[in-house]
Design an enzyme around this catalytic site. Structure first.
Site, PDB file in Angstrom:
ATOM      1  N   ASN A 105       0.849  -1.190   0.000  1.00 48.53           N
ATOM      2  CA  ASN A 105       0.000   0.000   0.000  1.00 48.53           C
ATOM      3  C   ASN A 105       0.886   1.243   0.000  1.00 48.53           C
ATOM      4  OD1 ASN A 105       0.625  -0.918   2.661  1.00 48.53           O
ATOM      5  ND2 ASN A 105      -1.002   0.319   3.549  1.00 48.53           N
ATOM      6  N   GLU A 128       0.357   5.102   0.632  1.00 47.07           N
ATOM      7  CA  GLU A 128      -0.556   6.163   1.068  1.00 47.07           C
ATOM      8  C   GLU A 128      -0.050   7.525   0.618  1.00 47.07           C
ATOM      9  OE1 GLU A 128      -1.129   5.474   5.275  1.00 47.07           O
ATOM     10  OE2 GLU A 128      -2.307   3.661   4.873  1.00 47.07           O
ATOM     11  N   CYS A 146      -3.873   0.508  -2.633  1.00 45.26           N
ATOM     12  CA  CYS A 146      -3.738  -0.729  -1.861  1.00 45.26           C
ATOM     13  C   CYS A 146      -2.615  -1.611  -2.396  1.00 45.26           C
ATOM     14  CB  CYS A 146      -5.041  -1.517  -1.913  1.00 45.26           C
ATOM     15  SG  CYS A 146      -6.359  -0.851  -0.883  1.00 45.26           S
ATOM     16  N   GLU A 183      -2.721  -4.745  -3.123  1.00 43.53           N
ATOM     17  CA  GLU A 183      -3.167  -5.613  -4.212  1.00 43.53           C
ATOM     18  C   GLU A 183      -3.095  -4.874  -5.547  1.00 43.53           C
ATOM     19  OE1 GLU A 183      -4.608  -5.003  -1.358  1.00 43.53           O
ATOM     20  OE2 GLU A 183      -5.748  -6.698  -0.589  1.00 43.53           O
ATOM     21  N   CYS A 221      -9.882  -5.357   0.549  1.00 41.68           N
ATOM     22  CA  CYS A 221     -11.027  -4.438   0.590  1.00 41.68           C
ATOM     23  C   CYS A 221     -11.950  -4.726  -0.600  1.00 41.68           C
ATOM     24  CB  CYS A 221     -10.554  -2.984   0.584  1.00 41.68           C
ATOM     25  SG  CYS A 221     -10.024  -2.395  -1.043  1.00 41.68           S
TER      26      CYS A 221
END
Ligand code: THU
Length: 129
Positions: A39, A41, A50, A52, A83
């Site tokens: 991830n 940010e 994310c 993934e 998510c």
């Protein structure tokens, strides 16, 4: 080294100064190659991505479009589940039956298929009239 080990190894590189929650993801593609992501940010919070998504982007950039296996890990009380948005992103490239291994750092693991994680996924076929 298992796919989960790859996810754990890459997780340390996550950029998560806002949530403090580092996630690592690893994808084995149909060719057997492994692609990883973390991830990332951002100070503008919605711009974060994310783990993934990073692994999927690496796979597609390498010219591959078929996921064979996925592993996701984070430091959580329970195995980290992708998510909702990432379930949809994975389903784009993961055929039914694809196993997603979710884990935490204490050694708890859960394995589910992509279709169990995202039943009735929206897919290209639905746009074909
Ligand atoms: N996160 C992921 O990278 N993957 C998931 O499947 C769950 C959530 C990240 C996004 C954000 O940077 C942090 O975890 C907290 O939500």
């Amino acid at each position: 080294m298992s796919l989960l080990d790859d996810a754990k190894a890459v997780r340390v590189h996550a950029h998560a100064p806002y949530s403090g929650f580092k996630v690592g993801a690893a994808i084995r593609s149909a060719s057997g190659a492994v692609f990883t992501g973390v991830n990332v940010e951002n100070a503008a919070y919605p711009e974060g991505t994310c783990a993934e998504a990073g692994a999927i982007a690496a796979m597609v950039a390498a010219g591959e479009t078929r996921i064979a296996e996925v592993a996701v890990v984070g430091d959580a009380p329970e195995p980290v589940t992708p998510c909702g948005g990432c379930r949809q992103k994975l389903a784009e490239f993961a055929p039914p039956g694809t196993q997603v291994t979710m884990a935490n750092l204490q050694g708890d693991e859960r394995v589910m298929t992509i279709e169990a994680l995202l039943p009735h996924a929206f897919a290209k076929a639905q746009m074909e009239g």
